[in-house]
Write a protein that holds these residues in place. Structure first.
Motif, PDB file in Angstrom:
ATOM      1  N   SER A  12       0.856  -1.217  -0.042  1.00 32.96           N
ATOM      2  CA  SER A  12       0.070   0.032   0.101  1.00 32.96           C
ATOM      3  C   SER A  12       0.901   1.058  -0.157  1.00 32.96           C
ATOM      4  O   SER A  12       0.366   2.281  -0.587  1.00 32.96           O
ATOM      5  N   GLU A 118     -16.847   3.385  -3.724  1.00 31.87           N
ATOM      6  CA  GLU A 118     -16.132   1.891  -3.836  1.00 31.87           C
ATOM      7  C   GLU A 118     -17.447   0.999  -3.712  1.00 31.87           C
ATOM      8  O   GLU A 118     -17.113  -0.063  -3.762  1.00 31.87           O
ATOM      9  N   GLU A 120     -18.921   0.331  -0.975  1.00 35.79           N
ATOM     10  CA  GLU A 120     -18.620  -0.199   0.289  1.00 35.79           C
ATOM     11  C   GLU A 120     -18.990   0.425   1.810  1.00 35.79           C
ATOM     12  O   GLU A 120     -18.842   0.056   2.737  1.00 35.79           O
ATOM     13  N   GLY A 151      -6.633  -6.522   2.204  1.00 35.01           N
ATOM     14  CA  GLY A 151      -6.733  -6.036   0.825  1.00 35.01           C
ATOM     15  C   GLY A 151      -6.972  -4.384   1.027  1.00 35.01           C
ATOM     16  O   GLY A 151      -6.847  -3.839  -0.242  1.00 35.01           O
ATOM     17  N   ASN A 152      -7.768  -3.919   1.897  1.00 40.38           N
ATOM     18  CA  ASN A 152      -8.301  -2.774   1.976  1.00 40.38           C
ATOM     19  C   ASN A 152      -7.063  -1.560   1.962  1.00 40.38           C
ATOM     20  O   ASN A 152      -7.298  -0.584   1.375  1.00 40.38           O
ATOM     21  N   ARG A 155      -6.090  -1.575  -1.760  1.00 44.68           N
ATOM     22  CA  ARG A 155      -7.159  -1.114  -2.491  1.00 44.68           C
ATOM     23  C   ARG A 155      -7.277   0.567  -2.486  1.00 44.68           C
ATOM     24  O   ARG A 155      -7.633   1.291  -3.432  1.00 44.68           O
ATOM     25  N   TYR A 156      -7.277   0.944  -1.117  1.00 48.40           N
ATOM     26  CA  TYR A 156      -7.623   2.250  -0.770  1.00 48.40           C
ATOM     27  C   TYR A 156      -6.577   3.207  -0.898  1.00 48.40           C
ATOM     28  O   TYR A 156      -6.671   4.673  -1.015  1.00 48.40           O
TER      29      TYR A 156
END
Length: 186
Positions: A12, A118, A120, A151-152, A155-156
């Motif tokens: 990330s 997204e 969510e 995974g967040n 992803r973010y």
């Protein structure tokens, strides 16, 4: 030609720096900059051994979290790389972590909007209703959402960096990207 290696804790962080560099008009490949995720700060000694400056124009930079800064400092000391504080050695320090820096820079409302975009928001609202999280500040709930689910972070991070106002980039990220070499113009 100079080369620069930037050691970061995880994927990330790598993605965030790549997006920020691109938004700043920097081509990392043209500047011969490699952003290398270490798979966690506990691997720093191994990566310092592999990527240590060799005196031939190679620079070593990095990013770490405040709680692990002592670990990075100790590894740099043991490897004989520089002296003094971490920023003086090219290693920038996030207060809590990357997500905390981004939440503060953007403000919680913008982060919630990104989560909603997204698809969510429902998942985030469900997390907010958990008994152990109900009383936490919105910033802490957002941090838990971003850092607590597999995974967040990956992803973010690029989405949050992409939403930053260029004038409001968190200091550790701004200082690190400012230290990246600029390719020579012809």
């Amino acid at each position: 030609m100079h080369s620069t290696t930037v050691l970061v804790e995880g994927e990330s962080d790598r993605l965030a720096l790549q997006v920020l560099a691109a938004r700043s008009g920097l081509d990392l490949a043209a500047g011969n900059v490699a952003v290398v995720p270490m798979g966690g700060v506990t691997n720093v000694a191994r990566f310092l051994s592999r990527y240590r400056p060799d005196g031939a124009g190679h620079r070593l930079l990095g990013l770490c979290d405040e709680a692990e800064a002592w670990y990075v400092r100790r590894a740099l000391d043991r490897a004989g790389i520089g002296s003094g504080d971490l920023p003086g050695r090219g290693f920038q320090v996030c207060r809590l972590d990357l997500e905390d820096e981004l939440i503060r820079a953007l403000g919680p409302g913008v982060v919630v909007d990104i989560i909603a975009a997204e698809g969510e928001l429902g998942s985030f609202r469900l997390l907010q209703r958990q008994p152990s999280l109900r009383e936490l500040a919105l910033e802490e709930q957002l941090h838990r959402f971003l850092a607590g689910r597999s995974g967040n972070k990956i992803r973010y991070a690029p989405l949050l960096v992409g939403a930053l106002d260029p004038a409001n980039v968190p200091e550790p990220l701004a200082r690190l990207v400012a230290a990246f070499p600029r390719p020579a113009t012809t």
